[in-house]
Design a protein around this motif. Structure first.
Motif, PDB file in Angstrom:
ATOM      1  N   PRO A 144       0.820  -1.222   0.000  1.00 17.73           N
ATOM      2  CA  PRO A 144       0.000   0.000   0.000  1.00 17.73           C
ATOM      3  C   PRO A 144       0.848   1.264   0.000  1.00 17.73           C
ATOM      4  CG  PRO A 144      -0.002  -0.998   2.181  1.00 17.73           C
ATOM      5  CD  PRO A 144       0.735  -1.952   1.285  1.00 17.73           C
ATOM      6  N   VAL A 145       0.409   2.237  -0.786  1.00 21.83           N
ATOM      7  CA  VAL A 145       0.985   3.578  -0.778  1.00 21.83           C
ATOM      8  C   VAL A 145       0.011   4.557  -0.127  1.00 21.83           C
ATOM      9  CG1 VAL A 145       1.789   5.484  -2.239  1.00 21.83           C
ATOM     10  CG2 VAL A 145       2.356   3.137  -2.853  1.00 21.83           C
ATOM     11  N   LEU A 146      -1.296   4.342  -0.381  1.00 23.54           N
ATOM     12  CA  LEU A 146      -2.337   5.213   0.163  1.00 23.54           C
ATOM     13  C   LEU A 146      -3.330   4.382   0.958  1.00 23.54           C
ATOM     14  CD1 LEU A 146      -3.030   7.370  -3.037  1.00 23.54           C
ATOM     15  CD2 LEU A 146      -1.545   7.942  -1.095  1.00 23.54           C
ATOM     16  N   GLU A 147      -3.662   4.857   2.160  1.00 24.09           N
ATOM     17  CA  GLU A 147      -4.643   4.194   3.007  1.00 24.09           C
ATOM     18  C   GLU A 147      -6.039   4.330   2.395  1.00 24.09           C
ATOM     19  OE1 GLU A 147      -4.350   5.938   6.854  1.00 24.09           O
ATOM     20  OE2 GLU A 147      -2.201   5.510   7.070  1.00 24.09           O
ATOM     21  N   PRO A 148      -6.991   3.477   2.820  1.00 26.04           N
ATOM     22  CA  PRO A 148      -8.344   3.538   2.249  1.00 26.04           C
ATOM     23  C   PRO A 148      -8.951   4.939   2.328  1.00 26.04           C
ATOM     24  CG  PRO A 148      -8.089   1.556   3.543  1.00 26.04           C
ATOM     25  CD  PRO A 148      -6.844   2.364   3.776  1.00 26.04           C
ATOM     26  N   PHE A 149      -9.588   5.364   1.240  1.00 23.80           N
ATOM     27  CA  PHE A 149     -10.204   6.684   1.176  1.00 23.80           C
ATOM     28  C   PHE A 149     -11.479   6.624   0.352  1.00 23.80           C
ATOM     29  CE2 PHE A 149      -7.338   6.329  -2.455  1.00 23.80           C
ATOM     30  CZ  PHE A 149      -8.107   6.794  -3.509  1.00 23.80           C
ATOM     31  N   ASP A 150     -12.327   7.637   0.541  1.00 29.43           N
ATOM     32  CA  ASP A 150     -13.545   7.811  -0.238  1.00 29.43           C
ATOM     33  C   ASP A 150     -13.463   9.154  -0.951  1.00 29.43           C
ATOM     34  OD1 ASP A 150     -14.559   5.444   0.818  1.00 29.43           O
ATOM     35  OD2 ASP A 150     -15.544   6.463   2.487  1.00 29.43           O
ATOM     36  N   LEU A 151     -13.855   9.176  -2.230  1.00 31.54           N
ATOM     37  CA  LEU A 151     -13.874  10.422  -3.004  1.00 31.54           C
ATOM     38  C   LEU A 151     -15.044  10.402  -3.967  1.00 31.54           C
ATOM     39  CD1 LEU A 151     -10.195  11.135  -4.184  1.00 31.54           C
ATOM     40  CD2 LEU A 151     -11.496  12.445  -2.516  1.00 31.54           C
ATOM     41  N   VAL A 152     -15.652  11.555  -4.164  1.00 27.99           N
ATOM     42  CA  VAL A 152     -16.655  11.724  -5.210  1.00 27.99           C
ATOM     43  C   VAL A 152     -16.288  12.990  -5.974  1.00 27.99           C
ATOM     44  CG1 VAL A 152     -19.070  12.118  -5.782  1.00 27.99           C
ATOM     45  CG2 VAL A 152     -18.481  10.575  -3.906  1.00 27.99           C
ATOM     46  N   ILE A 153     -15.950  12.830  -7.255  1.00 28.08           N
ATOM     47  CA  ILE A 153     -15.594  13.969  -8.101  1.00 28.08           C
ATOM     48  C   ILE A 153     -16.724  14.169  -9.102  1.00 28.08           C
ATOM     49  CG2 ILE A 153     -13.928  14.912  -9.734  1.00 28.08           C
ATOM     50  CD1 ILE A 153     -11.811  13.133  -8.394  1.00 28.08           C
ATOM     51  N   GLU A 154     -17.377  15.320  -9.012  1.00 23.32           N
ATOM     52  CA  GLU A 154     -18.546  15.569  -9.839  1.00 23.32           C
ATOM     53  C   GLU A 154     -18.187  16.367 -11.092  1.00 23.32           C
ATOM     54  OE1 GLU A 154     -21.253  17.494  -7.155  1.00 23.32           O
ATOM     55  OE2 GLU A 154     -22.099  15.579  -6.515  1.00 23.32           O
ATOM     56  N   ARG A 155     -19.097  16.318 -12.047  1.00 19.47           N
ATOM     57  CA  ARG A 155     -18.916  16.999 -13.332  1.00 19.47           C
ATOM     58  C   ARG A 155     -18.684  18.500 -13.118  1.00 19.47           C
ATOM     59  NH1 ARG A 155     -23.709  15.773 -15.572  1.00 19.47           N
ATOM     60  NH2 ARG A 155     -24.646  17.695 -14.791  1.00 19.47           N
ATOM     61  N   GLY A 156     -17.675  19.013 -13.806  1.00 20.57           N
ATOM     62  CA  GLY A 156     -17.410  20.452 -13.766  1.00 20.57           C
ATOM     63  C   GLY A 156     -16.509  20.913 -12.645  1.00 20.57           C
ATOM     64  N   ARG A 157     -16.128  19.996 -11.721  1.00 20.74           N
ATOM     65  CA  ARG A 157     -15.261  20.417 -10.619  1.00 20.74           C
ATOM     66  C   ARG A 157     -13.833  20.626 -11.113  1.00 20.74           C
ATOM     67  NH1 ARG A 157     -17.409  20.030  -5.440  1.00 20.74           N
ATOM     68  NH2 ARG A 157     -15.774  21.573  -5.086  1.00 20.74           N
ATOM     69  N   LYS A 158     -13.155  21.602 -10.505  1.00 23.86           N
ATOM     70  CA  LYS A 158     -11.742  21.866 -10.789  1.00 23.86           C
ATOM     71  C   LYS A 158     -10.977  21.552  -9.497  1.00 23.86           C
ATOM     72  CE  LYS A 158     -12.808  23.997 -14.780  1.00 23.86           C
ATOM     73  NZ  LYS A 158     -14.153  24.476 -14.630  1.00 23.86           N
ATOM     74  N   VAL A 159     -10.287  20.421  -9.486  1.00 22.86           N
ATOM     75  CA  VAL A 159      -9.695  19.902  -8.250  1.00 22.86           C
ATOM     76  C   VAL A 159      -8.169  19.927  -8.354  1.00 22.86           C
ATOM     77  CG1 VAL A 159      -9.630  17.980  -6.626  1.00 22.86           C
ATOM     78  CG2 VAL A 159     -11.700  18.394  -7.985  1.00 22.86           C
ATOM     79  N   ALA A 160      -7.522  20.618  -7.414  1.00 18.54           N
ATOM     80  CA  ALA A 160      -6.060  20.627  -7.340  1.00 18.54           C
ATOM     81  C   ALA A 160      -5.609  19.493  -6.440  1.00 18.54           C
ATOM     82  CB  ALA A 160      -5.560  21.961  -6.791  1.00 18.54           C
ATOM     83  N   ILE A 161      -4.559  18.791  -6.850  1.00 20.76           N
ATOM     84  CA  ILE A 161      -4.000  17.695  -6.059  1.00 20.76           C
ATOM     85  C   ILE A 161      -2.637  18.143  -5.545  1.00 20.76           C
ATOM     86  CG2 ILE A 161      -3.256  15.283  -6.078  1.00 20.76           C
ATOM     87  CD1 ILE A 161      -5.242  14.779  -8.313  1.00 20.76           C
ATOM     88  N   LEU A 162      -2.519  18.226  -4.214  1.00 26.76           N
ATOM     89  CA  LEU A 162      -1.309  18.740  -3.574  1.00 26.76           C
ATOM     90  C   LEU A 162      -0.628  17.642  -2.776  1.00 26.76           C
ATOM     91  CD1 LEU A 162      -2.566  22.113  -2.041  1.00 26.76           C
ATOM     92  CD2 LEU A 162      -1.547  21.743  -4.271  1.00 26.76           C
ATOM     93  N   GLY A 163       0.637  17.863  -2.491  1.00 32.94           N
ATOM     94  CA  GLY A 163       1.376  16.946  -1.635  1.00 32.94           C
ATOM     95  C   GLY A 163       2.831  16.902  -2.037  1.00 32.94           C
ATOM     96  N   PRO A 164       3.711  16.510  -1.106  1.00 29.04           N
ATOM     97  CA  PRO A 164       5.130  16.435  -1.440  1.00 29.04           C
ATOM     98  C   PRO A 164       5.405  15.358  -2.473  1.00 29.04           C
ATOM     99  CG  PRO A 164       4.699  15.460   0.716  1.00 29.04           C
ATOM    100  CD  PRO A 164       3.431  16.122   0.284  1.00 29.04           C
ATOM    101  N   ASN A 165       6.503  15.510  -3.195  1.00 27.69           N
ATOM    102  CA  ASN A 165       6.891  14.487  -4.165  1.00 27.69           C
ATOM    103  C   ASN A 165       7.118  13.160  -3.450  1.00 27.69           C
ATOM    104  OD1 ASN A 165       6.813  16.476  -6.061  1.00 27.69           O
ATOM    105  ND2 ASN A 165       8.874  16.129  -6.837  1.00 27.69           N
ATOM    106  N   GLY A 166       6.645  12.094  -4.058  1.00 24.58           N
ATOM    107  CA  GLY A 166       6.791  10.780  -3.454  1.00 24.58           C
ATOM    108  C   GLY A 166       5.676  10.412  -2.506  1.00 24.58           C
ATOM    109  N   ALA A 167       4.720  11.340  -2.284  1.00 24.62           N
ATOM    110  CA  ALA A 167       3.631  11.057  -1.344  1.00 24.62           C
ATOM    111  C   ALA A 167       2.570  10.149  -1.951  1.00 24.62           C
ATOM    112  CB  ALA A 167       2.986  12.365  -0.870  1.00 24.62           C
ATOM    113  N   GLY A 168       2.506  10.082  -3.288  1.00 31.64           N
ATOM    114  CA  GLY A 168       1.530   9.206  -3.923  1.00 31.64           C
ATOM    115  C   GLY A 168       0.546   9.906  -4.831  1.00 31.64           C
ATOM    116  N   LYS A 169       0.852  11.136  -5.284  1.00 29.17           N
ATOM    117  CA  LYS A 169      -0.076  11.859  -6.158  1.00 29.17           C
ATOM    118  C   LYS A 169      -0.270  11.108  -7.480  1.00 29.17           C
ATOM    119  CE  LYS A 169       2.179  15.797  -6.208  1.00 29.17           C
ATOM    120  NZ  LYS A 169       3.346  15.468  -5.377  1.00 29.17           N
ATOM    121  N   THR A 170       0.832  10.650  -8.064  1.00 31.70           N
ATOM    122  CA  THR A 170       0.727   9.906  -9.328  1.00 31.70           C
ATOM    123  C   THR A 170       0.002   8.588  -9.121  1.00 31.70           C
ATOM    124  OG1 THR A 170       2.760  10.919 -10.160  1.00 31.70           O
ATOM    125  CG2 THR A 170       2.053   8.876 -11.208  1.00 31.70           C
ATOM    126  N   THR A 171       0.268   7.922  -8.008  1.00 30.44           N
ATOM    127  CA  THR A 171      -0.442   6.672  -7.692  1.00 30.44           C
ATOM    128  C   THR A 171      -1.935   6.919  -7.582  1.00 30.44           C
ATOM    129  OG1 THR A 171       1.502   5.849  -6.494  1.00 30.44           O
ATOM    130  CG2 THR A 171      -0.605   4.783  -6.019  1.00 30.44           C
TER     131      THR A 171
END
Length: 667
Positions: free
Chosen positions: A347-374
């Motif tokens: 595991p790289v990321l612990e269990p999470f819940d997300l809902v991304i709706e149509r038209g949203r503009k979402v920025a993804i932040l975090g240090p390098n190696g934290a798992g943004k690409t994953t």
């Protein structure tokens, strides 16, 4: 910030002119760098910002003008693309930058052995030389240089245990960070940085901004990051329309002053145009009248000598990004329920819940190696989740841009040929019209891809991604290598884009302007928050290196000795009252708190032992600094052995302190 005009000029550029491929990049570029002057070099892609830095570094020759450096001025340079070979471990490579210190350190070690072996005059000379070098070593902060190296590496995102990693294991982005660390540790008089934030995350950008804003040397840097420019620059130097103009202050000051200057230029240009029209009217009216011949010739010469006022049209040089209308997707574009992400069962990321709706503009932040690409790869279905379920809505069409996309283009193709590959078959749009909307107008569409600047290649790669109508756009660091006008219009286009956007970027200004929500990836957790929280944009900056209370010198500029060991971060903060209240809601929380308290006790005990060990190192070093000790070779040998043993003990305790600190932070 007001720069004292009496300060010595460390580097000056005077009357530089440069052409490339028959096109003039710039002319009469003139600027000066003095201690404390930090100049941001801005301008559209292709105007020659990188070329100017390379001319200063003597990697290119100017067509005219000169670059002058003061005697003994050391200049350091960070290019956009890594050129120098890196070898050994991370800490070894970083310390290669501090040759002004490590060379003295090596000679001191050699003299320590020479002093014990030599006798008579030879020993006296060795002792005298040792004293001279030791004084210089202390002045340069030599006893804290390894600690400083770890502090810089930590600030640039390297983990505490990465110092012994082999450089060959690092990706290109991490090697660029290491090159930056090496440059910072070299402490040159003048630094030239070409887009230093390109490979950094939000945390590291904030650290670098703080570090450079307090740096006392001269700095000339290229950047498209407005927040970074505002936080670092004392001056902004703009290259536009082939000429350079300097402004005092940060980016916001530059914008205001530039607009005022352009207004004055527009007024002067309009006044000049009226006068030219009057002169031309006189010439046309009396050209063939003999009685007016002298006056006509006088006015013709007047026009020939006229220095025309040119006003840069920002709209002409800015890229105009346009999005085709995509088809309508479901209201829920992506839904993740209980999803854990990782690779091959790890595991790289612990269990999470997300809902991304149509038209949203979402920025993804975090240090390098934290798992943004994953996270992105898992959400897009490129890798299966380790647990949970991901549902992608119907009618969702995805296009993705990553920061290496420009590297896979065919450099031998023309721009229009490379772009044609991305257009869907039967697309009714005119290819040159679409390319023009991305800033490739006229002959620019016929240039070879390999002739484009890095920013122009990035802009072409963005054009290819955006050429097809999609309703989910995933952008990974899209502003790297873009110029400020292109960043502005990318911002406008994303704001008007009718689809959904997932945006990975360290550009805080772009996040504020575009995003309406943030996903933060940190410490294995995925957290959603509505709106933009400035604290999240500030990142989680590493604290300054921790000094032992008993050590007299805690920074590399100090004159007193310090143990040659990496400094540790400060104590972990106490648990907040709110966190304590929540933890008491179940027994597991109580057990966790008890373990944390025990761990903190152990940490404090090890810290006390470490401080005593460091104090012992300082005490023994002060004894070794006494010339009288070198009269007794046996006593000298014993002190050297005891000093080495104390340093080893302090280093071991420091490592244990770091391990316990990391464990406590994760508990």
């Amino acid at each position: 910030m007001v720069i004292d005009s009496t300060l010595p000029v460390m580097l000056s550029v005077s009357g530089l002119r440069k052409s490339h491929g028959g096109r003039e990049l710039f002319r009469d570029i003139t600027l000066q760098l003095t201690p404390g002057r930090r100049v941001a070099l801005v301008g559209p892609n292709g105007v020659g910002k990188t070329t100017l830095l390379e001319i200063v570094m003597n990697e290119q020759a100017a067509d005219a003008g000169e670059v002058t450096k003061a005697a003994k001025t050391r200049v350091g340079y960070l290019p956009q693309d890594l050129a120098a070979e890196q070898r050994g471990t991370v800490i070894e490579e970083a310390l290669r930058g501090a040759t002004h210190i490590t060379e003295i350190q090596a000679e001191l070690h050699a003299l320590e052995h020479a002093m014990t072996a030599a006798t008579g005059d030879a020993q006296a000379r060795a002792i005298e030389r040792y004293g001279e070098l030791q004084s210089r070593f202390e002045q340069l902060g030599g006893y804290a240089i390894e600690a400083e190296a770890y502090r810089v590496l930590s600030g640039l995102g390297f983990a505490n245990d990465s110092g012994e990693r082999n450089v060959r294991e690092l990706s290109g982005g991490w090697r660029m960070r290491l090159a930056l660390a090496r440059l910072l540790l070299s402490e040159p008089d003048v630094m030239l940085l070409d887009e230093p934030t390109n490979h950094l995350d939000v945390d590291s950008v904030a650290w670098l901004e703080n570090h450079l804003s307090e740096w006392g040397g001269a700095l000339l840097f290229v950047s498209h990051d407005r927040d970074f420019i505002d936080g670092v620059a004392t001056h902004v130097y703009e290259i536009a329309n082939g000429t350079g103009t300097e402004y005092v202050g940060g980016f916001m000051d530059f914008v205001v002053e530039r607009e005022e200057r352009l207004e004055r230029l527009r007024a002067a240009a309009a006044n000049q145009a009226r006068k030219v029209a009057q002169v031309e009217k006189f010439i046309d009216r009396f050209r063939y009248k003999a009685t007016k011949a002298r006056q006509v010739q006088s006015r013709i010469k007047q026009l020939e000598k006229l220095d025309a006022i040119n006003v840069t049209d920002q709209r002409a040089i800015a890229a105009r990004f346009a999005f085709p209308e995509p088809r309508r997707a479901n209201r829920v574009v992506i839904e993740a329920t209980g999803v854990a992400a990782g690779y091959e069962g790890t595991p790289v990321l612990e269990p999470f819940d997300l809902v991304i709706e149509r038209g949203r503009k979402v920025a993804i932040l975090g240090p390098n190696g934290a798992g943004k690409t994953t996270l992105i790869r898992t959400l897009l279905g490129e890798i299966p989740p380790l647990a949970g379920e991901i549902v992608i809505g119907s009618n969702v069409d995805t296009a993705r841009f990553d920061q290496h996309q420009a590297e896979v283009m065919n450099l031998d193709r023309k721009v229009n040929e490379e772009f044609r590959e991305a257009l869907p078959k039967g697309d009714p749009r005119n290819l040159r019209t679409v390319l023009g909307s991305f800033g490739f107008t006229g002959d620019a569409a016929d240039r070879l891809v390999g002739e484009l600047s890095g920013g122009e290649q990035t802009r072409l790669a963005l054009a290819k991604v955006m050429a097809t109508p999609v309703n989910l756009l995933v952008l990974d660091e899209p502003t790297n290598h873009l110029d400020l006008p292109s960043c502005d219009l990318l911002e406008d286009a994303l704001s008007a884009y009718p689809g959904t956007v997932l945006l990975v970027t360290h550009d805080r200004h772009l996040i504020r302007a575009v995003a309406d929500a943030v996903i933060e990836v940190r410490d294995g957790k995925v957290r959603w928050s509505e709106g933009i929280d400035e604290d999240r944009l500030a990142g989680s900056q590493p604290a300054p290196a921790k000094a032992s209370p008993n050590a007299k010198a805690a920074n590399p500029k100090a004159a007193n000795p310090r143990a040659n060991a990496p400094a540790a971060p400060p104590k972990a903060p106490a648990t907040s009252p709110e966190a304590t209240r929540r933890s008491k809601t179940n027994g597991q929380g109580d057990r966790s708190n008890q373990q944390a308290r025990e761990l903190r006790k152990t940490l404090n005990r090890v810290e006390s032992q470490w401080e005593r060990a460091e104090a012992k190192v300082v005490e023994l070093h002060e004894k070794l600094a006494d010339p009288a000790v070198y009269a007794d070779s046996e006593r000298l040998a014993a002190l050297v052995a005891e000093h080495d043993k104390a340093k080893d003990e302090a280093s071991t305790l420091m490592s244990e302190w770091e391990r316990l600190s990391i464990t406590l932070e994760r508990s």
